[in-house]
Structures are given as C-alpha cells and as structure tokens.
Scaffold this active site. Structure first.
Site, PDB file in Angstrom:
ATOM      1  N   SER A 351       0.866  -1.175   0.000  1.00  0.00           N
ATOM      2  CA  SER A 351       0.000   0.000   0.000  1.00  0.00           C
ATOM      3  C   SER A 351       0.900   1.222   0.000  1.00  0.00           C
ATOM      4  O   SER A 351       1.743   1.371   0.885  1.00  0.00           O
ATOM      5  CB  SER A 351      -0.904  -0.013   1.241  1.00  0.00           C
ATOM      6  OG  SER A 351      -1.901   0.974   1.158  1.00  0.00           O
ATOM      7  N   ARG A 390       3.632 -12.044   2.933  1.00  0.00           N
ATOM      8  CA  ARG A 390       2.691 -12.193   1.821  1.00  0.00           C
ATOM      9  C   ARG A 390       3.417 -12.465   0.513  1.00  0.00           C
ATOM     10  O   ARG A 390       2.884 -13.142  -0.372  1.00  0.00           O
ATOM     11  CB  ARG A 390       1.805 -10.953   1.718  1.00  0.00           C
ATOM     12  CG  ARG A 390       0.827 -10.840   2.873  1.00  0.00           C
ATOM     13  CD  ARG A 390      -0.266  -9.842   2.620  1.00  0.00           C
ATOM     14  NE  ARG A 390      -1.191  -9.802   3.753  1.00  0.00           N
ATOM     15  CZ  ARG A 390      -2.361  -9.182   3.760  1.00  0.00           C
ATOM     16  NH1 ARG A 390      -2.768  -8.532   2.668  1.00  0.00           N
ATOM     17  NH2 ARG A 390      -3.141  -9.196   4.823  1.00  0.00           N
TER      18      ARG A 390
END
Length: 423
Positions: A351, A390
C-alpha cells in the site's frame, strides 16, 4: 492533522470529504468548540485590555494624589475573571487538540469516491496468472506438507495468528528481505535505515496511529512505549520536530522491521495461513519530499514496489483506493495486489500513500525555503516494499509444482545459496 483555520474556513469541503470517507467524526462538535474558544478568547482579550488601561490610570491617579481604591477593586475583579477564563481556555484547547488529532486527512481530488473496497479502481495489471494442470494447494497446506511452516507450534508459543518458519521457509523469508533491501538501495536510491521496533506515544501520534487506533496497538505495560505496526512510524519520525534545508529534499528511506498489529478490526478474516498475522516482517519505503513533487514521488514509489514483483515474476494489479476504503492519514493511496492461486483472486501486498502535510503537521517536520527563508511543512509518503510474509506465500502458491515442491524464483536463487527447488 488539519489546521483548525483550514477546517473553519472550509467547513463544507471538510463535511463533504468526511461523508465520502464514511467517517463518523463530529465536525459540528469541533466547530462549536472552536466558536466557544474564540468567544472566550475575545472576552479574555477585552478584559486584559481593560486591566492594562486601569493599570495606567491607577499610576496616573497615584501621581496626582487621587483615590484609586475603586479602580484597584475593579482590577482585582478583572484579574480573577481573566484567571478563570484562562483556565477555561486551556481546557477547551485540550479538547480541541484531541479532536483534531482524530479527524482523518482530506482527500486528493483524484481519489475515487466510493462506498467500500468494491468501488476501488483498477489502474493496471502485470503478468498473467499461471494456468495449473492440477488443483493448486494453499500456502498453508504446502507449508505443512513440506514441514516448513508450523502453525501449531506458533500458537503454542504465542497464541493464534503466530507462525513458526522452519528450514527453507525461514531461509526464503531472509532471502526476500535482503533481495528487497538490495533492490531499493541499489536501484531506487533509498538509504537503508535500521530503527528501534518500539516507539514513544508522541512518535506514534506523529504518523497518525495514535490516538485513534490505540486499541490496535501493542503497548508495553507500565511504559508509554508501543511495538510499531510498521516502519513508517519510525522512518517518518526520524525528522520529528526538525526543520530541514530545502536542498536536503527529497529524502528516501527504507528499512526492514517486524510489525505488530492486534488486528482488532479484522472481524475474524484470514484466520488460516499467514495472510493476516499479529507479527509479520515488512520492508518499508518512506519519502520526505517537497510539496510540489509529492504526487510525482508517489507514482515513483508505486513503480519501486512493482519492480520487486516484476523481478519475482509474480502477477499483480494496481488499484486506486476509493474514499470509503482509504486509510486515515492518506490523501491518495495505491494498493498493489498479488495473485493468490488458491483463492483465485488478487490480495494486497503493498500500500503506497501520499499523506501530503498531514503527518508533517503532527510530527512538526518542515523545510526552510532557500528563496525566502520561511519554513513550510514537507509532504510525507510511505509504501510497503513489500510485505515479506505475503510475498513468501505468493511465491509458494504461484511457484508450486504438482509434486508439492516449490520452485525458487530466479531472482532469489543467489540469495538461497543456489537452491532452485524447495522440497
């Protein structure tokens, strides 16, 4: 943090973006408090003016031998009233500051208006999701079968949402950290920084984690210290309370830290595997830049994060977050989502946000103009470069083979000591 003057003079704009953000912030309460403050301040100033005039008049009466008893009584009364109002003003100021610290940032004009994540706008895609000749397994199943992820022992040691990495998973995690840091420092111009993984209350407040999200933070008992939820906190606050010279800008920092989050608001999502953990590793990018170039710098930051995924040959997409899904401190945010085969969808892996001067005001980070010598607030940006766990799970799932083994991406082979397959 928004300046109270801006809120007062742009109340309808603020009301509109709060509505678009789905924020429950009590703007009317803040404006009423601000009006009360200005009324009290006006009364205090009038009384101080009267006190000053009376003081001058008393001196004159004494020189002329006149009786100043009545004036002295009035001045004593005025002084008492000023003291009372100053106390009230301090209480109002404290309430007002607390409120302004909980109002979210204004939105950039290019941030899409929307209700939820369903209204986020896809900007571009890179790579094609792999077509498997077999049913792909989830990373947690692969990890257990290969005996490289141990969820039971993670829970035994620390409770739910903690995982033990073993053998080649631990090595792959370490390889990814070094690969990401090397790429950002040698190709993208970032300076590597290693910071404490705890931060003071004022430091957490500087980047917007406190006071609004204190329930999501891990606090050290009997100390006003918090485990950081991201290196954004410490990297941005390296210049807390400083005035930089304009020539120093821009500053690019990156760093690896563990991140700690209670995930109090996650609603029980992603309980399986390592997608949503209470502790995870991340390489963070932070930029401290001149306001005029901050949106150009945001685009560069997104491409820096994308480059990591491109080198790893992992399919992903870039989306612009809408007003109903964007974070508290951000004016504009791009999320990068990596393809997760077992879920047949893209999941967030980075992000990247421009907070404009929102964090800079809270942390008092300024630069001094070489043109006029005045100081102005910088703009701060932050982005995951990337979330390491991730990335690891994306590699496990996208590079899995039918026999349950996992190919090592070519870019990571040198970091894995030449290992090409985990089996």
């Amino acid at each position: 943090m928004l300046e109270m003057r801006y809120i007062r003079e742009n109340a309808e704009k603020v009301r509109e973006y709060l509505k678009n953000r789905k924020s429950d912030f009590d703007l009317n309460g803040l404006l009423a408090l601000d009006e009360e403050r200005r009324n009290v301040l006006q009364e205090v100033e009038m009384l101080k003016k009267e006190r000053n005039e009376s003081s001058t008049l008393i001196g004159k009466y004494k020189k002329e031998g006149k009786d100043a008893a009545e004036l002295l009584d009035r001045m004593q009364e005025v002084s008492g009233k000023i003291k009372e109002l100053d106390k009230k003003l301090a209480e109002i100021d404290e309430k007002q500051v607390k409120l302004t610290f909980t109002i979210p940032n204004k939105l950039h004009e290019t941030t899409p208006v929307g209700e939820s994540e369903d209204d986020n706008v896809e900007i571009r895609k890179w790579g094609e999701p792999k077509k498997f000749d077999f049913t792909p397994k989830s990373h947690d199943e692969l990890g257990v079968n290969l005996e490289i992820l141990d969820f039971e022992r993670g829970s035994k040691l620390a409770g739910s949402r903690f995982t033990v990495y073993k053998g080649q998973a631990a090595r792959l995690e370490r390889a990814l950290i070094n690969f990401m840091l090397d790429t950002h420092t040698t190709e993208h111009g970032f300076e590597e920084i290693m910071t404490p993984q705890m931060a003071k209350r004022e430091i957490m407040t500087g980047t917007g984690q406190l006071p609004k999200f204190e329930d999501d933070m891990y606090k050290i008992e009997e100390e006003d210290l918090f485990l950081i939820p991201t290196a954004e906190v410490t990297l941005t606050n390296l210049h807390n309370g400083e005035i930089l010279s304009e020539e120093e800008l821009p500053k690019y920092y990156c760093g690896f830290t563990a991140c700690f989050r209670k995930e109090a608001g996650s609603g029980g999502k992603d309980l399986k595997g390592i997608i949503r953990q209470h502790q995870f590793n991340k390489v963070e990018m932070v930029k401290i830049v001149h306001p005029e170039s901050s949106y150009e710098e945001l685009e560069k930051m997104v491409s820096n994060a994308e480059r990591i995924l491109q080198k790893l040959e992992l399919p992903y997409r870039v989306i612009a977050l809408c007003s109903g899904d964007i974070g508290f401190s951000a004016s504009k945010t791009y999320d990068i989502e990596v393809w997760v085969p077992s879920q047949d969808k893209y999941r967030e892996i980075s992000s990247c946000s421009n907070t404009e001067d929102f964090q800079a005001r809270r942390a008092m980070i300024k630069y001094r103009s070489k043109e006029n010598g005045k100081s102005y607030f910088v703009h701060t940006l932050n982005g995951s470069g990337l979330a390491v766990g991730r990335t690891l799970l994306a590699i496990m799932e996208n590079y899995q083979q039918e026999d349950g083994s996992i190919k090592v991406p070519e870019a990571l082979v040198p970091y894995m000591g030449g290992l090409t397959v985990i089996k």
